[in-house]
Design an enzyme around this catalytic site. Structure first.
Site, PDB file in Angstrom:
ATOM      1  N   LYS A 139       0.783  -1.232   0.000  1.00 51.86           N
ATOM      2  CA  LYS A 139       0.000   0.000   0.000  1.00 51.86           C
ATOM      3  C   LYS A 139       0.817   1.287   0.000  1.00 51.86           C
ATOM      4  O   LYS A 139       0.343   2.334  -0.463  1.00 51.86           O
ATOM      5  CB  LYS A 139      -0.958  -0.008   1.191  1.00 51.86           C
ATOM      6  CG  LYS A 139      -2.148  -0.928   1.043  1.00 51.86           C
ATOM      7  CD  LYS A 139      -3.151  -0.380   0.035  1.00 51.86           C
ATOM      8  CE  LYS A 139      -4.482  -1.115   0.094  1.00 51.86           C
ATOM      9  NZ  LYS A 139      -5.482  -0.523  -0.828  1.00 51.86           N
ATOM     10  N   SER A 145       0.302  -9.966  -0.867  1.00 53.54           N
ATOM     11  CA  SER A 145       0.171  -8.511  -0.793  1.00 53.54           C
ATOM     12  C   SER A 145       0.480  -7.886   0.554  1.00 53.54           C
ATOM     13  O   SER A 145       0.722  -6.683   0.627  1.00 53.54           O
ATOM     14  CB  SER A 145      -1.240  -8.089  -1.237  1.00 53.54           C
ATOM     15  OG  SER A 145      -2.222  -8.738  -0.467  1.00 53.54           O
TER      16      SER A 145
END
Length: 325
Positions: free
Chosen positions: A54, A309
């Site tokens: 992110k 992720s």
């Protein structure tokens, strides 16, 4: 609708991020290769600064703001990983950050956001409207940093695609498919732009938690559809209400499809990541690995890249999930 980002936007984002984020490697496991009958290359964004991908999009978004806009501070809403990316990026620019986070967000993520200097505003993800929560801060002049449906955010996440295609080429392999976790679609859409630019024949698959498969159902219907209320999942990082407008427009063009996996499958994938890759991966970060066992992707004799992720999970939660897997 805002113009979706293209490959030039992703390359520009990569230049901004150079030296600031980790170029995560491609790794593999002989055991997982044997199990799935192909060559599986993992891109561990668990090793990224702040523990997830992110920060790529968040930093790129803040970089796109003027100094005057940054001086007013930034505001965001997130269950944790985007919050940490925004908090870290704001600290790097020396600006104020306010993050609205669900009351049931993992304590580890909330604590990390506060340690980075951001202010946390709690809200109920099932009852409160996120935009209503952050609206007072926007009205005061703070700039919203969306979690996924923003060209600069998408371009930042797309830098993962640039890296993995370059790394695969250096290994002398051609990727048959890339498998990506999906919440609002920022990661899958950004990666898909970079992958399709480098290799139009490479299939890109999105993977979502069961009951939060809004992208899968939206692709089937040809328009955005929301998730049905009343469900929960251990994959806290992927519990978005519906696909973004920009992300869905990209994904509907680029994705081979989307796959929904159960919490049980995500938990087993966490165990496999620990046992065979020696990585701690959070539930939502592991859904793409879980999808390999779904039978929906042709793996036999193929070379497939899987994005892990994020790895932001506290010890007690990790131990509980692993024990039950």
């Amino acid at each position: 609708m805002t113009t979706p980002p293209g490959i030039d936007d992703i390359r520009a984002a990569a230049a901004r991020l150079s030296g600031l984020v980790v170029e995560t490697p491609l790794i593999e496991s002989p055991e997982l290769n044997k199990r799935h009958g192909g060559r599986i290359l993992f891109k561990p964004e668990t090793l990224q600064r702040t523990g997830s991908f992110k920060i790529r999009g968040a930093y790129n978004k803040l970089s796109s703001l003027t100094e005057e806009e940054r001086s007013r501070g930034v505001v965001a809403f997130s269950s944790g990983n985007h919050a940490q990316g925004v908090a870290a990026s704001a600290a790097m620019f020396g600006v104020r950050a306010v993050i609205a986070m669900p009351v049931d967000a993992p304590a580890l993520k909330v604590g990390n956001v506060r340690k980075m200097g951001a202010e946390v505003v709690p809200f109920d993800r099932f009852k409160d409207d996120r935009m209503t929560v952050v609206r007072p801060y926007i009205d005061k002049g703070m700039v919203l940093v969306p979690p996924f449906d923003d060209p600069a955010i998408i371009a930042g996440q797309g830098t993962i695609g640039l890296e993995l295609m370059r790394q695969a080429k250096a290994l002398g392999v051609s990727l048959d498919a890339v498998v990506v976790p999906c919440g609002g679609g920022g990661l899958s859409s950004g990666i898909s732009v970079a992958v399709k630019d480098a290799s139009p024949g490479t299939a890109v698959w999105a993977v979502e938690p069961e009951h939060f498969d809004d992208t899968r159902r939206s692709l089937a219907k040809g328009e955005r559809v929301p998730n049905e209320p009343g469900h929960t999942s251990i994959c806290d990082a992927l519990l978005t209400a519906e696909p973004g407008a920009i992300t869905f427009e990209i994904n509907r063009r680029n994705l081979a499809g989307a796959i929904a996996v159960s919490d049980k499958a995500a938990a087993q994938a966490m165990r496999d990541a620990m046992a065979h890759l020696k990585l701690v991966v959070e539930p939502g970060g592991c859904v793409a690995l879980a999808a390999l066992a779904s039978g929906e992707i042709d793996l036999a004799g193929k070379c497939v890249a899987v994005v892990l992720s994020g790895g932001n999970v506290d010890f007690s939660t990790y131990a509980e999930i692993m024990a039950a897997a």
